[in-house]
Design a protein around this motif. Structure first.
Motif, PDB file in Angstrom:
ATOM      1  N   GLY A   1      47.691  25.939  47.426  1.00  0.00           N
ATOM      2  CA  GLY A   1      46.957  25.060  46.526  1.00  0.00           C
ATOM      3  C   GLY A   1      46.143  25.794  45.483  1.00  0.00           C
ATOM      4  O   GLY A   1      45.486  25.163  44.647  1.00  0.00           O
ATOM      5  N   LEU A   2      46.179  27.134  45.502  1.00  0.00           N
ATOM      6  CA  LEU A   2      45.391  27.934  44.570  1.00  0.00           C
ATOM      7  C   LEU A   2      46.293  28.725  43.632  1.00  0.00           C
ATOM      8  O   LEU A   2      47.406  29.090  43.967  1.00  0.00           O
ATOM      9  CB  LEU A   2      44.488  28.911  45.327  1.00  0.00           C
ATOM     10  CG  LEU A   2      43.456  28.325  46.296  1.00  0.00           C
ATOM     11  CD1 LEU A   2      42.639  29.446  46.928  1.00  0.00           C
ATOM     12  CD2 LEU A   2      42.551  27.325  45.598  1.00  0.00           C
ATOM     13  N   GLU A   3      45.772  28.991  42.461  1.00  0.00           N
ATOM     14  CA  GLU A   3      46.389  29.915  41.507  1.00  0.00           C
ATOM     15  C   GLU A   3      45.457  31.107  41.349  1.00  0.00           C
ATOM     16  O   GLU A   3      44.268  31.030  41.665  1.00  0.00           O
ATOM     17  CB  GLU A   3      46.579  29.239  40.143  1.00  0.00           C
ATOM     18  CG  GLU A   3      47.534  28.069  40.147  1.00  0.00           C
ATOM     19  CD  GLU A   3      48.989  28.503  40.179  1.00  0.00           C
ATOM     20  OE1 GLU A   3      49.250  29.724  40.140  1.00  0.00           O
ATOM     21  OE2 GLU A   3      49.847  27.612  40.254  1.00  0.00           O
ATOM     22  N   ARG A   4      45.991  32.208  40.851  1.00  0.00           N
ATOM     23  CA  ARG A   4      45.125  33.349  40.563  1.00  0.00           C
ATOM     24  C   ARG A   4      45.566  34.033  39.293  1.00  0.00           C
ATOM     25  O   ARG A   4      46.763  34.089  38.979  1.00  0.00           O
ATOM     26  CB  ARG A   4      45.083  34.322  41.731  1.00  0.00           C
ATOM     27  CG  ARG A   4      46.417  34.843  42.196  1.00  0.00           C
ATOM     28  CD  ARG A   4      46.224  35.752  43.390  1.00  0.00           C
ATOM     29  NE  ARG A   4      47.436  35.930  44.160  1.00  0.00           N
ATOM     30  CZ  ARG A   4      47.504  36.585  45.294  1.00  0.00           C
ATOM     31  NH1 ARG A   4      46.434  37.140  45.790  1.00  0.00           N
ATOM     32  NH2 ARG A   4      48.643  36.700  45.946  1.00  0.00           N
ATOM     33  N   ALA A   5      44.585  34.550  38.586  1.00  0.00           N
ATOM     34  CA  ALA A   5      44.819  35.283  37.342  1.00  0.00           C
ATOM     35  C   ALA A   5      44.274  36.696  37.517  1.00  0.00           C
ATOM     36  O   ALA A   5      43.081  36.878  37.805  1.00  0.00           O
ATOM     37  CB  ALA A   5      44.113  34.586  36.180  1.00  0.00           C
ATOM     38  N   VAL A   6      45.126  37.686  37.380  1.00  0.00           N
ATOM     39  CA  VAL A   6      44.690  39.081  37.529  1.00  0.00           C
ATOM     40  C   VAL A   6      43.760  39.446  36.374  1.00  0.00           C
ATOM     41  O   VAL A   6      44.062  39.184  35.207  1.00  0.00           O
ATOM     42  CB  VAL A   6      45.898  40.030  37.560  1.00  0.00           C
ATOM     43  CG1 VAL A   6      45.446  41.487  37.606  1.00  0.00           C
ATOM     44  CG2 VAL A   6      46.790  39.714  38.754  1.00  0.00           C
ATOM     45  N   VAL A   7      42.606  40.032  36.694  1.00  0.00           N
ATOM     46  CA  VAL A   7      41.659  40.433  35.650  1.00  0.00           C
ATOM     47  C   VAL A   7      41.464  41.951  35.599  1.00  0.00           C
ATOM     48  O   VAL A   7      41.015  42.474  34.579  1.00  0.00           O
ATOM     49  CB  VAL A   7      40.297  39.734  35.823  1.00  0.00           C
ATOM     50  CG1 VAL A   7      40.435  38.237  35.596  1.00  0.00           C
ATOM     51  CG2 VAL A   7      39.675  40.012  37.189  1.00  0.00           C
ATOM     52  N   ALA A   8      41.782  42.659  36.676  1.00  0.00           N
ATOM     53  CA  ALA A   8      41.607  44.117  36.660  1.00  0.00           C
ATOM     54  C   ALA A   8      42.383  44.742  37.809  1.00  0.00           C
ATOM     55  O   ALA A   8      42.531  44.136  38.873  1.00  0.00           O
ATOM     56  CB  ALA A   8      40.129  44.487  36.784  1.00  0.00           C
ATOM     57  N   VAL A   9      42.884  45.953  37.583  1.00  0.00           N
ATOM     58  CA  VAL A   9      43.479  46.755  38.649  1.00  0.00           C
ATOM     59  C   VAL A   9      42.686  48.049  38.741  1.00  0.00           C
ATOM     60  O   VAL A   9      42.531  48.774  37.756  1.00  0.00           O
ATOM     61  CB  VAL A   9      44.967  47.053  38.395  1.00  0.00           C
ATOM     62  CG1 VAL A   9      45.518  47.983  39.475  1.00  0.00           C
ATOM     63  CG2 VAL A   9      45.764  45.753  38.361  1.00  0.00           C
ATOM     64  N   GLU A  10      42.130  48.319  39.922  1.00  0.00           N
ATOM     65  CA  GLU A  10      41.287  49.495  40.136  1.00  0.00           C
ATOM     66  C   GLU A  10      41.997  50.517  41.022  1.00  0.00           C
ATOM     67  O   GLU A  10      42.813  50.154  41.865  1.00  0.00           O
ATOM     68  CB  GLU A  10      39.996  49.118  40.859  1.00  0.00           C
ATOM     69  CG  GLU A  10      39.159  48.042  40.223  1.00  0.00           C
ATOM     70  CD  GLU A  10      37.970  47.743  41.108  1.00  0.00           C
ATOM     71  OE1 GLU A  10      36.989  48.507  41.044  1.00  0.00           O
ATOM     72  OE2 GLU A  10      38.031  46.767  41.874  1.00  0.00           O
ATOM     73  N   ARG A  11      41.602  51.756  40.843  1.00  0.00           N
ATOM     74  CA  ARG A  11      41.995  52.797  41.783  1.00  0.00           C
ATOM     75  C   ARG A  11      40.851  53.000  42.772  1.00  0.00           C
ATOM     76  O   ARG A  11      39.683  52.780  42.449  1.00  0.00           O
ATOM     77  CB  ARG A  11      42.292  54.109  41.063  1.00  0.00           C
ATOM     78  CG  ARG A  11      43.620  54.093  40.323  1.00  0.00           C
ATOM     79  CD  ARG A  11      44.032  55.498  39.935  1.00  0.00           C
ATOM     80  NE  ARG A  11      45.329  55.498  39.263  1.00  0.00           N
ATOM     81  CZ  ARG A  11      46.252  56.423  39.440  1.00  0.00           C
ATOM     82  NH1 ARG A  11      46.044  57.425  40.256  1.00  0.00           N
ATOM     83  NH2 ARG A  11      47.397  56.365  38.794  1.00  0.00           N
ATOM     84  N   LEU A  12      41.226  53.433  43.970  1.00  0.00           N
ATOM     85  CA  LEU A  12      40.239  53.838  44.962  1.00  0.00           C
ATOM     86  C   LEU A  12      40.122  55.352  44.953  1.00  0.00           C
ATOM     87  O   LEU A  12      41.103  56.065  44.744  1.00  0.00           O
ATOM     88  CB  LEU A  12      40.639  53.336  46.346  1.00  0.00           C
ATOM     89  CG  LEU A  12      40.580  51.816  46.507  1.00  0.00           C
ATOM     90  CD1 LEU A  12      41.357  51.377  47.726  1.00  0.00           C
ATOM     91  CD2 LEU A  12      39.145  51.338  46.606  1.00  0.00           C
ATOM     92  N   HIS A  13      38.902  55.823  45.167  1.00  0.00           N
ATOM     93  CA  HIS A  13      38.598  57.249  45.166  1.00  0.00           C
ATOM     94  C   HIS A  13      37.885  57.593  46.466  1.00  0.00           C
ATOM     95  O   HIS A  13      37.292  56.720  47.114  1.00  0.00           O
ATOM     96  CB  HIS A  13      37.697  57.607  43.983  1.00  0.00           C
ATOM     97  CG  HIS A  13      38.171  57.065  42.678  1.00  0.00           C
ATOM     98  ND1 HIS A  13      38.990  57.763  41.819  1.00  0.00           N
ATOM     99  CD2 HIS A  13      37.950  55.852  42.087  1.00  0.00           C
ATOM    100  CE1 HIS A  13      39.250  57.018  40.749  1.00  0.00           C
ATOM    101  NE2 HIS A  13      38.631  55.852  40.894  1.00  0.00           N
ATOM    102  N   ALA A  14      37.928  58.861  46.842  1.00  0.00           N
ATOM    103  CA  ALA A  14      37.154  59.317  47.992  1.00  0.00           C
ATOM    104  C   ALA A  14      35.776  59.765  47.512  1.00  0.00           C
ATOM    105  O   ALA A  14      35.669  60.518  46.541  1.00  0.00           O
ATOM    106  CB  ALA A  14      37.872  60.458  48.699  1.00  0.00           C
ATOM    107  N   ALA A  15      34.748  59.275  48.171  1.00  0.00           N
ATOM    108  CA  ALA A  15      33.386  59.758  47.931  1.00  0.00           C
ATOM    109  C   ALA A  15      33.037  60.686  49.086  1.00  0.00           C
ATOM    110  O   ALA A  15      33.069  60.268  50.257  1.00  0.00           O
ATOM    111  CB  ALA A  15      32.411  58.587  47.851  1.00  0.00           C
ATOM    112  N   VAL A  16      32.728  61.945  48.768  1.00  0.00           N
ATOM    113  CA  VAL A  16      32.527  62.960  49.810  1.00  0.00           C
ATOM    114  C   VAL A  16      31.215  63.693  49.561  1.00  0.00           C
ATOM    115  O   VAL A  16      30.719  63.726  48.419  1.00  0.00           O
ATOM    116  CB  VAL A  16      33.706  63.969  49.836  1.00  0.00           C
ATOM    117  CG1 VAL A  16      35.045  63.239  49.977  1.00  0.00           C
ATOM    118  CG2 VAL A  16      33.704  64.857  48.600  1.00  0.00           C
TER     119      VAL A  16
END
Length: 308
Positions: free
Chosen positions: A161-176
């Protein structure tokens, strides 16, 4: 007989969730207030609508019948509201959006400022929820739209019953901790021997990160399980372990003593705006989506997965 839309919404939530307490939480009322309104609905109708079975409430035959009509009535009201907005070209509209910390701080300030300048009649209010709860709040009508996440290793189950609109694609990084990975980049499995700081396995983020680690051949040694990204980052800065953080998460306050390491085996997460299919024609909704996409673009975040 006059039927209150307000009470019909409470009836619908009671039917969906089974207890007055759960219905009250979904609608952001006290259980006492919902009970009083449902009792008044019975008086309005002049018939018994509910039966208590322990902590749960079961609808009578008449209660079930009224609930079916409530769905139609509330759907018609929603469609009429959207039609009026469209006819008025979205001049005066109020929308409520579900958010979490990184989108609220990283995307919304720029987006809402631009929106207010170009379309001052559109007011967007926000409510912070856990990312895994926002889509359901849209489905049940307590939010007009919400931000939702899909991780490359853990897609979100989707409601038809829902639609979605992509607004951003992020990368994940390691915080060390500073100096822990001198090269400044690493494959995920290169980090297997470090102590980890992650959210619990019941959260979408925690589940997705554990899945990613398993896909790369190891189970992370989790020394600290915390839900807030800011808490995890503070613990990394103190040298207690490593964590993963997204592009937007890096825009939150970063404590000293942290290095951000690029993952050579990219992990991605897609940020979308979810809304009910019946809201597709709302001009204001699409203006909000466009403003958020523009804000993401200013930060260098596209709407298509980046190539490794």
């Amino acid at each position: 007989m006059e039927l209150s839309l307000h009470r019909l919404r409470m009836l619908r939530e009671l039917h969906r969730r089974g207890t007055v307490t759960a219905a009250a939480a979904a609608l952001h009322y006290t259980a006492s207030a919902v009970s009083q309104q449902l009792a008044q609905l019975e008086r309005d109708v002049g018939a018994k609508l509910f039966e208590r079975l322990g902590r749960r409430v079961q609808l009578t035959e008449l209660g079930t019948l009224l609930t079916e009509h409530a769905e139609e009535i509330l759907g018609s009201v929603e469609r009429a509201t959207h039609a009026l907005e469209e006819a008025q070209e979205a001049r005066t509209v109020r929308l409520t959006a579900g958010v979490w910390a990184s989108v609220a701080s990283g995307l919304l300030p720029t987006a809402l400022t631009a929106l207010a300048g170009e379309h001052p009649g559109i007011e967007v209010r926000t409510r912070e929820l856990a990312p895994e709860d926002t889509a359901e709040a849209v489905r049940d009508g307590s939010l007009d739209l919400s931000f939702v996440i899909d991780y490359s290793d853990a897609p979100t189950p989707w409601d038809a019953g829902l639609e979605r609109a992509v607004v951003a694609v992020e990368r994940l990084h390691a915080a060390v901790p500073r100096g822990a990975v001198p090269s400044g980049s690493a494959a995920l499995d290169d980090l297997a021997e470090h102590p980890w700081i992650l959210a619990g396995a019941k959260s979408h983020f925690g589940r997705a990160m554990r899945t990613a680690c398993r896909r790369h051949g190891f189970a992370p040694k989790i020394n600290h399980e915390v839900e807030e990204q800011s808490t995890a980052m503070a613990m990394v800065g103190a040298g207690l372990g490593i964590t993963l953080v997204s592009d937007l998460g890096l825009r939150l306050l970063r404590p000293p003593g942290i290095d951000v390491v690029t993952l050579t085996t990219p992990l991605l997460r897609t940020v979308s705006i979810a809304y009910r299919r019946t809201a597709f024609r709302r001009p204001a909704l699409h203006l909000v989506i466009d403003a958020v996409r523009a804000s993401a673009a200013e930060l260098g975040l596209g709407t298509e997965p980046a190539l490794p």
